[in-house]
Design a protein around this motif. Structure first.
Motif, mmCIF file in Angstrom:
data_model
loop_
_atom_site.group_PDB
_atom_site.id
_atom_site.type_symbol
_atom_site.label_atom_id
_atom_site.label_comp_id
_atom_site.label_asym_id
_atom_site.label_seq_id
_atom_site.Cartn_x
_atom_site.Cartn_y
_atom_site.Cartn_z
ATOM 1 N N SER A 93 0.848 -1.192 0.000
ATOM 2 C CA SER A 93 0.000 0.000 0.000
ATOM 3 C C SER A 93 0.884 1.243 0.000
ATOM 4 C CB SER A 93 -0.900 -0.005 1.236
ATOM 5 O OG SER A 93 -0.109 0.169 2.404
ATOM 6 N N GLU A 94 0.284 2.395 -0.218
ATOM 7 C CA GLU A 94 1.026 3.653 -0.187
ATOM 8 C C GLU A 94 1.641 3.911 1.189
ATOM 9 O OE1 GLU A 94 1.745 5.697 -2.753
ATOM 10 O OE2 GLU A 94 0.740 4.273 -4.077
ATOM 11 N N GLU A 95 1.074 3.296 2.232
ATOM 12 C CA GLU A 95 1.597 3.455 3.594
ATOM 13 C C GLU A 95 2.801 2.567 3.856
ATOM 14 O OE1 GLU A 95 -1.887 2.674 3.155
ATOM 15 O OE2 GLU A 95 -2.125 4.841 2.901
ATOM 16 N N LYS A 142 7.706 1.262 0.125
ATOM 17 C CA LYS A 142 6.604 1.907 -0.580
ATOM 18 C C LYS A 142 6.701 1.663 -2.081
ATOM 19 C CE LYS A 142 5.797 5.305 2.946
ATOM 20 N NZ LYS A 142 5.543 6.681 3.253
ATOM 21 N N THR A 199 2.401 -1.338 -6.367
ATOM 22 C CA THR A 199 1.148 -1.088 -5.655
ATOM 23 C C THR A 199 0.334 -2.367 -5.591
ATOM 24 O OG1 THR A 199 0.044 -0.390 -7.678
ATOM 25 C CG2 THR A 199 1.078 1.334 -6.349
ATOM 26 N N PRO A 231 3.697 3.160 -9.543
ATOM 27 C CA PRO A 231 3.194 4.533 -9.577
ATOM 28 C C PRO A 231 3.832 5.299 -10.722
ATOM 29 C CG PRO A 231 4.743 4.251 -7.789
ATOM 30 C CD PRO A 231 4.519 2.898 -8.394
ATOM 31 N N GLU A 247 1.566 11.766 -7.140
ATOM 32 C CA GLU A 247 1.683 10.412 -7.697
ATOM 33 C C GLU A 247 0.308 9.846 -7.984
ATOM 34 O OE1 GLU A 247 4.063 7.755 -5.438
ATOM 35 O OE2 GLU A 247 5.881 8.878 -5.830
ATOM 36 N N HIS A 272 -1.655 6.193 -9.921
ATOM 37 C CA HIS A 272 -1.421 4.804 -10.340
ATOM 38 C C HIS A 272 -1.688 4.708 -11.820
ATOM 39 C CE1 HIS A 272 -0.955 3.600 -6.248
ATOM 40 N NE2 HIS A 272 -2.052 4.243 -5.946
#
Length: 184
Positions: free
Chosen positions: A64-66, A142, A167, A173, A181, A183
């Protein structure tokens, strides 16, 4: 049969022979040890690496982006003897930073957890995430990064390689015009 007809037939045969010889010579230019068809080709997004009869295929992290993700790929034992995947760990980068290139202060921001040793039977493959049990989790990596990992085996030599972080929807990304950013 007239001489003209025989002469034309001779020219046709000579021209056909020259064409075959020329096409063979031109085709031979692409052959040999450097031929494109002999070069490795990796059509997948993940990384491939080998150590003896052990092969890592399409290894990547979906995150995930986190920065919370899972390790995906396959480990193939094409040998005649069983082996064991005994560890997967973040490896130091070649420039001395940690495996994600985020700084070499001794503390690695990227962590691999939930790994359990796995038997690699001869002539079989083992997939990540495993069919049973928890997936191997990766935190701190990330999408868009490359992380270095070391896979350690019971018999085969260790494999240290860089793997991409993608992702969760399998796309890397890509930048947008406004600098944010998105996707792709």
């Amino acid at each position: 049969m007239s001489i003209t007809s025989s002469s034309q037939a001779f020219r046709r045969v000579a021209l056909a022979g020259a064409t075959v010889a020329l096409s063979t010579a031109v085709a031979a230019c692409g052959a040999g040890f450097g031929a494109q068809t002999l070069q490795p080709y990796q059509p997948s997004e993940g990384t491939n690496a080998d150590s003896g009869s052990i092969g890592v295929r399409n290894m990547l992290v979906l995150a995930s982006e986190e920065g919370k993700g899972e390790l995906h790929g396959a480990i193939v034992n094409s040998g005649r003897a069983d082996d064991t995947l005994s560890a997967i760990a973040i490896a130091p980068a070649e420039d001395g930073t940690d495996g994600a290139g985020t700084g070499g202060g001794g503390e690695t921001a990227v962590k691999i957890e939930n790994f359990k040793p796995a038997d690699l039977k001869a002539g079989t493959s083992f997939t990540l995430p495993p069919k049973q049990g928890l997936p191997v989790t990766v935190t701190g990596a990330k999408p868009g990064q490359m992380i270095r990992v070391t896979l350690t085996f019971g018999q085969a030599g260790p494999i240290t390689t860089s793997i991409p972080v993608l992702t969760e929807d399998h796309y890397s990304p890509s930048p947008r015009n406004d600098g944010e950013e998105a996707h792709g």
